[in-house]
Design a protein around this motif. Structure first.
Motif, short mmCIF file in Angstrom:
data_model
loop_
_atom_site.label_atom_id
_atom_site.label_comp_id
_atom_site.label_asym_id
_atom_site.label_seq_id
_atom_site.Cartn_x
_atom_site.Cartn_y
_atom_site.Cartn_z
N ASN A 117 5.70 11.58 3.57
CA ASN A 117 5.40 10.66 4.68
C ASN A 117 4.16 9.81 4.42
OD1 ASN A 117 7.58 11.62 6.32
ND2 ASN A 117 6.34 13.41 6.83
N CYS A 118 4.14 9.21 3.24
CA CYS A 118 2.99 8.38 2.92
C CYS A 118 3.04 7.08 3.72
CB CYS A 118 2.92 8.10 1.42
SG CYS A 118 4.11 6.87 0.83
N ALA A 119 1.88 6.48 3.90
CA ALA A 119 1.78 5.27 4.72
C ALA A 119 2.16 4.01 3.94
CB ALA A 119 0.37 5.14 5.27
N ASP A 120 2.27 4.14 2.63
CA ASP A 120 2.60 2.97 1.80
C ASP A 120 4.12 2.74 1.84
OD1 ASP A 120 3.05 1.09 -0.19
OD2 ASP A 120 1.42 1.83 -1.45
N GLN A 121 4.55 1.74 2.60
CA GLN A 121 5.98 1.50 2.76
C GLN A 121 6.64 0.98 1.49
OE1 GLN A 121 7.66 2.59 5.19
NE2 GLN A 121 5.95 3.12 6.52
N ASP A 122 5.87 0.39 0.61
CA ASP A 122 6.43 -0.05 -0.67
C ASP A 122 6.89 1.14 -1.49
OD1 ASP A 122 6.02 -2.70 -0.08
OD2 ASP A 122 4.08 -2.81 -1.10
N ILE A 123 6.08 2.21 -1.49
CA ILE A 123 6.46 3.43 -2.21
C ILE A 123 7.71 4.04 -1.60
CG2 ILE A 123 5.75 5.78 -2.82
CD1 ILE A 123 2.86 4.78 -2.89
N ASN A 124 7.74 4.09 -0.26
CA ASN A 124 8.92 4.66 0.42
C ASN A 124 10.17 3.85 0.13
OD1 ASN A 124 7.43 6.74 1.59
ND2 ASN A 124 6.89 5.49 3.38
N THR A 125 10.03 2.54 0.07
CA THR A 125 11.17 1.68 -0.23
C THR A 125 11.71 1.97 -1.63
OG1 THR A 125 10.28 -0.07 1.17
CG2 THR A 125 11.97 -0.70 -0.42
N VAL A 126 10.81 2.12 -2.59
CA VAL A 126 11.23 2.42 -3.97
C VAL A 126 11.88 3.80 -4.05
CG1 VAL A 126 10.42 2.79 -6.32
CG2 VAL A 126 9.50 0.89 -4.98
N LEU A 127 11.28 4.78 -3.36
CA LEU A 127 11.87 6.13 -3.36
C LEU A 127 13.30 6.11 -2.81
CD1 LEU A 127 8.79 8.21 -2.15
CD2 LEU A 127 9.99 8.53 -4.32
N LEU A 128 13.50 5.40 -1.71
CA LEU A 128 14.85 5.30 -1.11
C LEU A 128 15.82 4.57 -2.03
CD1 LEU A 128 13.82 4.50 2.57
CD2 LEU A 128 15.19 6.47 1.85
N THR A 129 15.35 3.48 -2.61
CA THR A 129 16.22 2.69 -3.49
C THR A 129 16.59 3.48 -4.74
OG1 THR A 129 15.15 0.68 -2.72
CG2 THR A 129 16.46 0.50 -4.70
N ASN A 130 15.60 4.20 -5.30
CA ASN A 130 15.87 4.99 -6.49
C ASN A 130 16.79 6.17 -6.17
OD1 ASN A 130 14.16 3.24 -7.71
ND2 ASN A 130 12.59 4.73 -8.28
N ARG A 131 16.58 6.77 -5.00
CA ARG A 131 17.49 7.87 -4.62
C ARG A 131 18.90 7.34 -4.40
NH1 ARG A 131 16.23 11.83 0.43
NH2 ARG A 131 17.00 10.02 1.60
N ALA A 132 19.01 6.14 -3.84
CA ALA A 132 20.33 5.53 -3.68
C ALA A 132 21.00 5.34 -5.04
CB ALA A 132 20.18 4.18 -2.98
N ALA A 133 20.21 4.93 -6.04
CA ALA A 133 20.77 4.74 -7.39
C ALA A 133 21.26 6.07 -7.97
CB ALA A 133 19.72 4.12 -8.31
#
Length: 393
Positions: free
Chosen positions: A109-125
Motif C-alpha cells: 500500500n505504498c503512496a506512489d501510484q506510479d509504482i502501483n500502476t506498474v505492479l498491476l500492469t506487470n501482474r496483468a502481463a
C-alpha cells in the motif's frame, strides 16, 4: 623507537610464502570440475532463483532477501524491491512466482501510484502469459483507473478483450489509448483486428437470423400442411385422445401439434418434407416381424401407393433373408398398428400413403409412419394375428 627487521629477512619470508603457495592450492578456490555450479550460488551470477531460500543453503541470497523485506524500509522501497523481484521471475518465465511478488508489492500500500500502476500492469502481463485472461483484464482495468494514460495497461486490456472475444470492448480500450497515444502501432493493430472480428460476428448473426426466419417459416408451412391433412403426430409418449378428436375434427386434433413430433431426423437422418408443389414426402418404415427385418423408404410421396414400393422390393428379386421365397408380391398383407386399442388395421396395397395416414386411428410416431408386412395364410401370420383385433380400412 622499536627496531625493524632487516630487509633480507622479510624477503626470505616472502620467498618462502610464495614457494608454499605454489605447492598448496587455495582451499576455498572453485574446483575446475564444478566452477559453474559454484558460480551459480553467487546471487549476482545466479541464472535462476532457488525454490526455497534459507540461511543455511543460501546465506548470501537470504541476506539479500532480508534486505528486501526489511521492515525498517518505507512501503515505497518494499514495493519497488518486490517489483524488481517479480520482474526477475518474469524474465525466467516463472510467471506464478512473479504474480506472488507483484501481489506482495501491492499489499505494501505504498503512496506512489506510479509504482502501483506498474505492479498491476506487470501482474496483468504475468496472468496473461499463463492464460488467466479475466484476472489479467481486472489488473489492467485497475491500472487504468490509477493512470488512464498508461500505455502498457491500455495495450494489455485490449489484448485481454481480444482473447476473451469481447471485440467491442477491445475497440473501446484501443480508442481510449489512441486518444493519448495516436501513433502507437500495437493499439492500431489490435483495433483493426478487433473491428474485423466484430464485423464478422455481426455479419454471421444477421445471416443466422435470416436463415432462422426462413427455417422457421418452412417448419410452419410443414406443420400447417400436416394439420390440413388431419394427420396425427405422436409427441413423446402422449397420444391425442381419440374421443375428443372425433368430436372436434382434424383441426381440433392438430391444435397441440409441434415440431417435437417430427424428430425422425435424429434417428434416421431424414424428416418429412414439403416440396415446392405442396406435396409431402415421408420417411416410411416397413417391418417384417417374422424375420426381424425392415426396409426404410427415405422419401415416400404421399400420393404414391404402397404397391409402388412393394413391387420394387419384392419384384423380380426377393430379399436374401426370405429363404423360403414366401414374400411374393401377391401374397403380402399390410397393416398399421393402433397400440392404444390393440388393433391392427389392414391397408390395401393399392391405397395411397396419404389416405392411410388420414385414418382416424393412424398415429405417426417419431415422424416416421411404420407398417407391418406379413405373408397371407402363413403359419407365422396366423400366429401373429391370434388374439388381435383386425379391421380393414
Amino acid at each position: 623507537m622499536a627496531s625493524s627487521a632487516p630487509q633480507g629477512d622479510s624477503d626470505d619470508d616472502m620467498d618462502g610464502f610464495m614457494e608454499k603457495f605454489k605447492e598448496q592450492k587455495y582451499k576455498n578456490a572453485f574446483n575446475e570440475s564444478n566452477w559453474e555450479e559454484e558460480f551459480d550460488k553467487v546471487p549476482m551470477f545466479m541464472k535462476t532463483a532457488p525454490e526455497e531460500i534459507d540461511s543455511k543453503s543460501n546465506p548470501d541470497l537470504a541476506c539479500l532477501q532480508s534486505l528486501i523485506h526489511d521492515d525498517a524500509r518505507s512501503p515505497e522501497e518494499h514495493a519497488t524491491s518486490l517489483k524488481d523481484e517479480g520482474n526477475e521471475y518474469f524474465k525466467e518465465k516463472n510467471y506464478k512466482k512473479a504474480i506472488l511478488s507483484y501481489t506482495a508489492g501491492l499489499k505494501k500500500n505504498c503512496a506512489d501510484q506510479d509504482i502501483n500502476t506498474v505492479l498491476l500492469t506487470n501482474r496483468a502481463a504475468a496472468h496473461f502469459r499463463i492464460g488467466n485472461m479475466r484476472s489479467a483484464l481486472n489488473d489492467a482495468t485497475s491500472a487504468k483507473k490509477i493512470n488512464p494514460n498508461h500505455l502498457k495497461a491500455l495495450i494489455r486490456g485490449a489484448q485481454c478483450c481480444m482473447e476473451l472475444r469481447s471485440f467491442a470492448e477491445a475497440i473501446q480500450w484501443c480508442d481510449a489509448g489512441l486518444e493519448v497515444h495516436p501513433t502507437d502501432k500495437n493499439l492500431q493493430q489490435i483495433r483493426t483486428a478487433a473491428d474485423k472480428q466484430k464485423r464478422a460476428i455481426e455479419r454471421d448473426a444477421r445471416k443466422a437470423k435470416v436463415t432462422g426466419k426462413k427455417d422457421q417459416s418452412k417448419k410452419e408451412d410443414l406443420l400447417n400442411a400436416i394439420k390440413e391433412r388431419g394427420i396425427k403426430l405422436l409427441q413423446g409418449a402422449k397420444r391425442p385422445k381419440h374421443d375428443s378428436d372425433e368430436a372436434r375434427g382434424p383441426t381440433g386434433a392438430m391444435a397441440e401439434l409441434s415440431l417435437d413430433g417430427l424428430s425422425s431426423q435424429e434417428a434416421t437422418g431424414v424428416q418429412v418434407s414439403l416440396d415446392e408443389k405442396g406435396i409431402l414426402h415421408w420417411p416410411v418404415l416397413f417391418l417384417y416381424p417374422e424375420h426381424q427385418q425392415s426396409d426404410f423408404i427415405s422419401t415416400f410421396c404421399e400420393n404414391s401407393c404402397f404397391l409402388d414400393h412393394l413391387a420394387v422390393m419384392f419384384g423380380e428379386e426377393l430379399p436374401p433373408w426370405d429363404s423360403d421365397h414366401k414374400y411374393l408380391l401377391q401374397s403380402l398383407e399390410l397393416f398399421f398398428e393402433d397400440r392404444e386399442k390393440q388393433t391392427l388395421y389392414q391397408v390395401d396395397p393399392e391405397m395411397s400413403l396419404l389416405r392411410a395416414l388420414q385414418h382416424k386411428r393412424c398415429f405417426v410416431k417419431v415422424g416416421t409412419p411404420s407398417f407391418i408386412v406379413l405373408v397371407k395364410g402363413s403359419s407365422f401370420c396366423k400366429q401373429f394375428l391370434t388374439g388381435q383385433t383386425v379391421k380393414r380400412l
